[in-house]
Design a protein around this motif. Sequence first.
Motif, PDB file in Angstrom:
ATOM      1  N   ILE A 167      58.824   5.043 -36.613  1.00  0.00           N
ATOM      2  CA  ILE A 167      60.045   5.667 -36.105  1.00  0.00           C
ATOM      3  C   ILE A 167      60.899   4.633 -35.383  1.00  0.00           C
ATOM      4  N   LEU A 168      60.278   3.850 -34.498  1.00  0.00           N
ATOM      5  CA  LEU A 168      61.013   2.834 -33.753  1.00  0.00           C
ATOM      6  C   LEU A 168      61.534   1.744 -34.680  1.00  0.00           C
ATOM      7  N   GLU A 169      60.740   1.379 -35.666  1.00  0.00           N
ATOM      8  CA  GLU A 169      61.177   0.356 -36.619  1.00  0.00           C
ATOM      9  C   GLU A 169      62.393   0.845 -37.411  1.00  0.00           C
ATOM     10  N   TRP A 170      62.389   2.117 -37.786  1.00  0.00           N
ATOM     11  CA  TRP A 170      63.507   2.666 -38.555  1.00  0.00           C
ATOM     12  C   TRP A 170      64.785   2.673 -37.718  1.00  0.00           C
ATOM     13  N   ILE A 171      64.656   3.040 -36.434  1.00  0.00           N
ATOM     14  CA  ILE A 171      65.835   3.034 -35.553  1.00  0.00           C
ATOM     15  C   ILE A 171      66.389   1.613 -35.446  1.00  0.00           C
ATOM     16  N   GLN A 172      65.515   0.632 -35.225  1.00  0.00           N
ATOM     17  CA  GLN A 172      65.962  -0.753 -35.078  1.00  0.00           C
ATOM     18  C   GLN A 172      66.647  -1.260 -36.340  1.00  0.00           C
ATOM     19  N   ASN A 173      66.127  -0.882 -37.493  1.00  0.00           N
ATOM     20  CA  ASN A 173      66.706  -1.347 -38.758  1.00  0.00           C
ATOM     21  C   ASN A 173      67.997  -0.634 -39.117  1.00  0.00           C
ATOM     22  N   ASN A 174      68.259   0.475 -38.422  1.00  0.00           N
ATOM     23  CA  ASN A 174      69.473   1.249 -38.689  1.00  0.00           C
ATOM     24  C   ASN A 174      70.226   1.494 -37.381  1.00  0.00           C
ATOM     25  N   ILE A 175      70.305   0.457 -36.556  1.00  0.00           N
ATOM     26  CA  ILE A 175      70.824   0.611 -35.199  1.00  0.00           C
ATOM     27  C   ILE A 175      72.282   1.044 -35.167  1.00  0.00           C
ATOM     28  N   SER A 176      73.057   0.737 -36.202  1.00  0.00           N
ATOM     29  CA  SER A 176      74.475   1.089 -36.193  1.00  0.00           C
ATOM     30  C   SER A 176      74.735   2.543 -36.555  1.00  0.00           C
ATOM     31  N   ALA A 177      73.712   3.229 -37.043  1.00  0.00           N
ATOM     32  CA  ALA A 177      73.884   4.627 -37.452  1.00  0.00           C
ATOM     33  C   ALA A 177      73.944   5.545 -36.231  1.00  0.00           C
ATOM     34  N   THR A 178      74.432   6.761 -36.457  1.00  0.00           N
ATOM     35  CA  THR A 178      74.421   7.791 -35.407  1.00  0.00           C
ATOM     36  C   THR A 178      73.055   8.456 -35.400  1.00  0.00           C
ATOM     37  N   HIS A 179      72.347   8.365 -34.281  1.00  0.00           N
ATOM     38  CA  HIS A 179      70.995   8.912 -34.181  1.00  0.00           C
ATOM     39  C   HIS A 179      70.958  10.084 -33.210  1.00  0.00           C
ATOM     40  N   THR A 180      70.306  11.157 -33.626  1.00  0.00           N
ATOM     41  CA  THR A 180      70.030  12.291 -32.757  1.00  0.00           C
ATOM     42  C   THR A 180      68.577  12.699 -32.973  1.00  0.00           C
ATOM     43  N   LEU A 181      68.048  13.499 -32.085  1.00  0.00           N
ATOM     44  CA  LEU A 181      66.689  13.997 -32.286  1.00  0.00           C
ATOM     45  C   LEU A 181      66.597  14.800 -33.578  1.00  0.00           C
ATOM     46  N   ARG A 182      67.664  15.524 -33.902  1.00  0.00           N
ATOM     47  CA  ARG A 182      67.644  16.331 -35.125  1.00  0.00           C
ATOM     48  C   ARG A 182      67.615  15.440 -36.367  1.00  0.00           C
ATOM     49  N   SER A 183      68.493  14.427 -36.420  1.00  0.00           N
ATOM     50  CA  SER A 183      68.533  13.568 -37.608  1.00  0.00           C
ATOM     51  C   SER A 183      67.250  12.752 -37.744  1.00  0.00           C
ATOM     52  N   LEU A 184      66.730  12.283 -36.623  1.00  0.00           N
ATOM     53  CA  LEU A 184      65.498  11.495 -36.651  1.00  0.00           C
ATOM     54  C   LEU A 184      64.310  12.379 -37.036  1.00  0.00           C
ATOM     55  N   GLY A 185      64.289  13.594 -36.494  1.00  0.00           N
ATOM     56  CA  GLY A 185      63.218  14.524 -36.844  1.00  0.00           C
ATOM     57  C   GLY A 185      63.224  14.859 -38.317  1.00  0.00           C
TER      58      GLY A 185
END
Length: 242
Positions: A145-163
């Motif tokens: 999960i953390l690796e995906w966020i780091q690799n897509n840091i410019s995207a809009t992230h929310t708990l819903r989208s990440l979930g």
Amino acid sequence: MHERFEKFIPHHSHTKGQLSYVEGGLAYLQINDRHYVIPARHYFWVPQGLTHILKIGHSGTVLRSLFFYTHDDDKHPFYSEVGIYPINELLMEMIKYSETWDGHILPGESRYLFLSVIKNILPEISAKRLPIALPFTENERMQPILEWIQNNISATHTLRSLGSQFGLSERTLSRLFQSTLNTSFLQYLKLLRMVKAIELMLQTDLSMSEIGYSVGYGSLPAFSNTFYQLTNFRPSDFKKNF
């Protein structure tokens, strides 16, 4: 020790206190469950016996390290805490003065007295700590999960989208962040974006607007305000100074 090259030192500790000044480039420090980024023109202190990982991130990075006796560490709380601080002119010149010295400096030498003065003034001049420490976990469920966020840091992230991305409910994901990183999802995301922004400031010629966009902010004011909240510097001032 005065070093200029890429380097990775796995888990280790010292019988002495470590003062290291990052003169150029970036260094990374991992201690327990925290990752620290140390920008150029900052120094860090690691207490005696504290296990850590050190990475010098670029061949252009210059790291100057002094290792001190510990018999008087109990005279101030500074010596028992990890800290990262912007350097001032006095300490910078004192450290540079010692750049031709290498190896052991023994009591009775004039150089020993000079270095003792550096140690003694650290608590007084180290009032402004850089408060960016990125939480870290070896939890196997969280690492992708953390690796995906780091690799897509410019995207809009929310708990819903990440979930949705990982098949987890918002509530489960929120609890995972709190239990493994001891922080909220939003706070982790904010810290990660600031760490990435500092890296881009010191390693690229991107404008502040481009950096803000690259780490997920839709406007320069939003990026600038968050950066100031965490560092007490506006991004442009930080890049200019460091």
